[in-house]
Scaffold this active site. Structure first.
Site, PDB file in Angstrom:
ATOM      1  CE  LYS A 100      -3.876  -2.383   2.187  1.00  0.00           C
ATOM      2  NZ  LYS A 100      -4.628  -2.732   3.404  1.00  0.00           N
ATOM      3  CG  ASP A 120      -9.904  -0.177   5.025  1.00  0.00           C
ATOM      4  OD1 ASP A 120      -9.525  -0.701   3.964  1.00  0.00           O
ATOM      5  OD2 ASP A 120      -9.258  -0.221   6.091  1.00  0.00           O
ATOM      6  CD  GLN A 134      -3.580  -4.406   6.482  1.00  0.00           C
ATOM      7  OE1 GLN A 134      -3.714  -3.348   5.884  1.00  0.00           O
ATOM      8  NE2 GLN A 134      -3.906  -5.560   5.953  1.00  0.00           N
TER       9      GLN A 134
HETATM   10  N1  GUN Z   1      -6.864  -6.810   6.147  1.00  0.00           N
HETATM   11  C1  GUN Z   1      -7.101  -7.560   5.046  1.00  0.00           C
HETATM   12  N2  GUN Z   1      -7.682  -6.811   4.094  1.00  0.00           N
HETATM   13  C2  GUN Z   1      -7.816  -5.558   4.603  1.00  0.00           C
HETATM   14  C3  GUN Z   1      -8.327  -4.342   4.080  1.00  0.00           C
HETATM   15  O1  GUN Z   1      -8.824  -4.254   2.951  1.00  0.00           O
HETATM   16  N3  GUN Z   1      -8.266  -3.270   4.934  1.00  0.00           N
HETATM   17  C4  GUN Z   1      -7.765  -3.346   6.186  1.00  0.00           C
HETATM   18  N4  GUN Z   1      -7.771  -2.250   6.931  1.00  0.00           N
HETATM   19  N5  GUN Z   1      -7.280  -4.471   6.689  1.00  0.00           N
HETATM   20  C5  GUN Z   1      -7.305  -5.569   5.893  1.00  0.00           C
END
Ligand code: GUN
Length: 283
Positions: free
Chosen positions: A53, A120, A97
């Site tokens: 990311k 998100d 996350q």
């Molecule tokens: N963990 C796995 N996929 C995601 C996601 O799309 N966003 C977040 N914040 N955590 C994750």
């Protein structure tokens, strides 16, 4: 029939290039889109997602900040960090996350992020907006899946979509987004009886169970569109999906690969949401 591959990697590249231009024009107006990421603990998979990311932000010209915190952080300390980011003018998107350690309430964390910075799309307000067809941040993986289907001009209206998996992050919202596109949606999950009867009737099959090679050619109708959300490691450490790609590609009309399918699109839609949020600041 041999399926055409829907390359998330290629589509993501195209979209990131467009976004880079949008970011440049925002910068000319004095706005630098900013994303804040909080990573709690040292889970290797989470570390690798977060790194990807960060890299994507850098390539697109988005400012990104990573706060790596100890797994022993208290809930109150984490909520205070979020509150600070809610108030930070240079931050347009906040992402914690997941998963986070058990002693911290995931619900509280998600609800602490201001809905206008919830890139998100996990906050109940954004989920409610999505369900009622209002403008909202769409959750990144489901959003990316819809973009992949549309990129091939595959009609969604009236199609039977079968979703395998009912997680809050992928299964449930992708069904809702495809329902918003006028599909007929069926959800399958761990308690579904005779699952193959459903999957075999799918025009579009979305598999998000996190079980390696869960779906094989006998579960798929000839000509179906198959979207594989699974990211699993096999015994040799190789990334594999929830779908037996080599078998199913001989039956499906379109299929997404793993890796290089849904994954890159998830990150791309996160960038999209961050730029969208920064754009809103112009108004
Ligand atoms: N963990 C796995 N996929 C995601 C996601 O799309 N966003 C977040 N914040 N955590 C994750």
């Amino acid at each position: 029939m041999t399926a055409e591959i829907i390359s998330g990697k290629e589509l993501a590249q195209e979209k990131r290039l467009e976004m880079k231009n949008q970011v440049e024009s925002l910068k000319e107006k004095g706005i630098i889109p900013g994303l804040a990421v909080i990573l709690v603990g040292e889970d290797p998979a989470s570390q690798s997602y977060v790194r990807a990311k960060q890299k994507a932000c850098k390539e697109t010209g988005i400012h990104s900040e990573l706060d790596e915190v100890s797994p022993s952080i208290t809930e109150a300390e984490l909520l205070a960090k979020i509150e600070k980011l809610n108030k930070a003018e240079h931050i347009h998107g906040i992402l914690v996350q997941l998963p986070i350690p058990d002693h911290i309430s995931e619900k509280k964390v998600i609800e602490a992020i201001h809905p206008d910075k919830d890139v998100d799309g996990f906050h109940p307000i954004n989920i409610g907006r999505m369900m009622t067809g209002q403008e909202s941040f769409l959750p990144c993986t489901p959003f990316g899946i819809v973009e992949m289907i549309k990129s091939k001009n595959i009609g969604i209206e009236g199609k039977h979509v079968v979703i395998v998996g009912r997680s809050n992050i992928v299964g449930k919202p992708v069904g809702q987004l495809l329902l918003n596109e006028n599909a007929t949606v069926t959800y399958c999950h761990s308690r579904t009886k005779n699952m193959a009867e459903f999957t075999r009737s799918a025009d579009i099959l979305v598999v998000a169970v996190g079980k390696p090679h869960f779906i094989d050619k006998d579960d798929v109708k000839e000509g179906a569109v198959v979207i594989d959300v699974g990211v699993n490691r096999n015994d040799e450490g190789k990334l594999i999906g929830d779908v037996v790609f080599d078998q199913v590609k001989e039956v499906a009309s379109y299929i997404t690969p793993v890796p290089g399918g849904v994954g890159p699109m998830t990150i791309t839609m996160l960038l999209h949401n961050t730029v969208l949020s920064a754009n809103r600041n112009l108004k």
